[in-house]
Design an enzyme around this catalytic site. Structure first.
Site: not given
Ligand code: BTN
Length: 323
Positions: A119, A185, A320
């Site tokens: 992305r 992630k 975040r």
């Protein structure tokens, strides 16, 4: 030469000599050495020992159409899986195929992507055998405006699949990252649309999941990342691909019929930052602190800040966690 026929002959448990490999493929020993040398430079974990030959440093669960179809069982009829050894990007290739009329359910999975995309214009890297990288083409009788919650629905499908495989500690991070409880992630989703904005729409859903991460790749990433192996998953890529596809076969038709609204509660239960302090980084550089309240039926983030509740759409910002 394409190194994959050679790589697939290699074993993790024993060395195979260059002569043996060359004879098996009807090529010269020099070609074996060149091809495997180039593959090692591109990241393939091959051990080469003079006088003994070549060995994979660890076994690779090569992607295989028949194995995935078998694991999918009845849901296999939704998909036409094509495994590519090397491709620029499964998303880019499938977008092209979609423009040429490829049918809904076509899946491209790749052992290696030369230009994997993430992305926001980022690169997506996956080392040989260590990542699951695939894209699914799905055609909806919906216009683009009705697809705004789709990326969250897809994230939910991935999280459900992981849970079904025994990975209990995967969470979602708005809009559609798959993360650990610490926010590292595990994988990401890149959704791209083609076709008429009023509908019907053709959607390419690209998914990348880290099964293993070498220190070299981890160090090259611009955000903390983790692998499914460290969360206890050892079932291999074919099983993972089948599990995610099976969940998508359930989720996508439900999304087409009812949208994201019925999935909001479940999505929020799996949201890493649900109800917690968070920070929005806007594309213009502005930073806003607040609380991630949850998600709206159209997939927007509900964010409480000094000015009250805001609805934030993916693409405008990144989110975040605040310690
Ligand atoms: C992100 O988190 O930034 C999204 C990553 C999506 C990566 C996958 S890998 C398979 C597919 N092909 C691509 O080029 N990208 C997606």
């Amino acid at each position: 030469m394409n190194p994959f026929p050679l790589l697939k002959l290699l074993d993790a448990s024993r060395f195979r000599s260059g002569t043996e490999l060359a004879a098996e493929l009807g090529i010269s020993r020099a070609s074996v050495s060149l091809a495997l040398g180039a593959a090692a430079e591109q990241g393939a974990a091959i051990q080469t020992v003079k006088g003994r030959g070549y060995r994979l440093e660890r076994a690779i669960d090569w992607l295989d159409e028949a194995t995935v179809a078998q694991a999918l069982g009845g849901a296999a009829c939704y998909f036409d899986l094509q495994v590519h050894t090397e491709i620029d990007s499964t998303n880019s290739a499938l977008l092209k195929a979609a423009q040429h009329g490829a049918p809904s359910g076509l899946v491209y999975a790749a052992e290696r992507q030369t230009q994997g995309r993430g992305r926001r214009g980022r690169r997506w890297q996956g080392e040989l055998g260590d990542a699951l990288m695939f894209s699914l083409l799905w055609r909806f009788n919906l216009g683009v405006a009705d697809l705004s919650g789709l990326s969250l629905a897809v994230g939910l499908a991935v999280a459900r699949a992981l849970e079904g495989l025994g990975v209990a500690d995967a969470r979602l991070k708005w809009p559609n990252d798959i993360v650990t409880l610490q926010g590292d992630k595990l994988g990401g989703i890149l959704i791209e649309l083609s076709g008429e904005s009023e509908g019907p729409s053709a959607v390419v859903i690209g998914i990348g999941l880290n099964l293993r991460l070498s220190e070299a790749v981890r160090a090259s990433l611009d955000q903390p990342a983790q692998s499914l192996t460290l969360l206890g998953y050892s079932g291999g890529r074919n099983r993972l691909l089948a599990a995610v596809l099976a969940e998508l076969a359930r989720t996508l038709p439900a999304f087409e019929a009812q949208g994201f609204a019925p999935l909001v509660d479940e999505w929020e239960r799996r949201h890493l930052m649900q109800g917690g302090p968070a920070r929005l980084l806007q594309t213009n550089g502005e930073v806003i602190d607040g609380v991630a309240l949850g998600v709206a039926p159209d997939g927007a983030l509900r964010f409480a800040c000094a000015g009250g509740e805001r609805r934030v759409h993916a693409g405008e910002v990144s989110l975040r966690r605040v310690a």
